[in-house]
Design a protein around this motif. Sequence first.
Motif, PDB file in Angstrom:
ATOM      1  N   LEU A  41     -16.243   9.727 -26.133  1.00 15.61           N
ATOM      2  CA  LEU A  41     -17.246  10.466 -25.372  1.00 15.61           C
ATOM      3  C   LEU A  41     -17.043  10.256 -23.875  1.00 15.61           C
ATOM      4  O   LEU A  41     -17.087  11.210 -23.093  1.00 15.61           O
ATOM      5  N   ILE A  42     -16.786   9.011 -23.476  1.00 18.48           N
ATOM      6  CA  ILE A  42     -16.550   8.714 -22.065  1.00 18.48           C
ATOM      7  C   ILE A  42     -15.298   9.436 -21.576  1.00 18.48           C
ATOM      8  O   ILE A  42     -15.281   9.988 -20.470  1.00 18.48           O
ATOM      9  N   LEU A  43     -14.252   9.457 -22.382  1.00 20.77           N
ATOM     10  CA  LEU A  43     -13.021  10.133 -22.001  1.00 20.77           C
ATOM     11  C   LEU A  43     -13.243  11.633 -21.814  1.00 20.77           C
ATOM     12  O   LEU A  43     -12.786  12.224 -20.837  1.00 20.77           O
ATOM     13  N   ILE A  44     -13.972  12.250 -22.713  1.00 19.36           N
ATOM     14  CA  ILE A  44     -14.246  13.688 -22.618  1.00 19.36           C
ATOM     15  C   ILE A  44     -15.084  13.995 -21.382  1.00 19.36           C
ATOM     16  O   ILE A  44     -14.801  14.943 -20.643  1.00 19.36           O
ATOM     17  N   LEU A  45     -16.115  13.172 -21.128  1.00 15.97           N
ATOM     18  CA  LEU A  45     -16.940  13.383 -19.938  1.00 15.97           C
ATOM     19  C   LEU A  45     -16.131  13.201 -18.661  1.00 15.97           C
ATOM     20  O   LEU A  45     -16.309  13.937 -17.684  1.00 15.97           O
ATOM     21  N   PHE A  46     -15.230  12.220 -18.648  1.00 11.92           N
ATOM     22  CA  PHE A  46     -14.373  11.990 -17.491  1.00 11.92           C
ATOM     23  C   PHE A  46     -13.471  13.195 -17.242  1.00 11.92           C
ATOM     24  O   PHE A  46     -13.319  13.643 -16.106  1.00 11.92           O
ATOM     25  N   LEU A  47     -12.890  13.744 -18.299  1.00 10.57           N
ATOM     26  CA  LEU A  47     -12.006  14.904 -18.140  1.00 10.57           C
ATOM     27  C   LEU A  47     -12.773  16.132 -17.650  1.00 10.57           C
ATOM     28  O   LEU A  47     -12.301  16.868 -16.777  1.00 10.57           O
TER      29      LEU A  47
END
Length: 61
Positions: A41-47
Amino acid sequence: MFQVVIQSALRQMKSRLRLPAPPQAGEGAPDSSKSQDKSSLILILFLIGTILLLAVFSNLA
């Protein structure tokens, strides 16, 4: 370095996608209250944030 982080996150997500073992006789339903890892989830939000910032600041030049 960014590629290494992405590859590591993809490997972790693939390992979580494997089906769990079928329940043994006499066991109830699997407990859904386990804490889940939020790294994907953090990775998707960062992208998404990176893409939005790129779109905003690319128009300033």
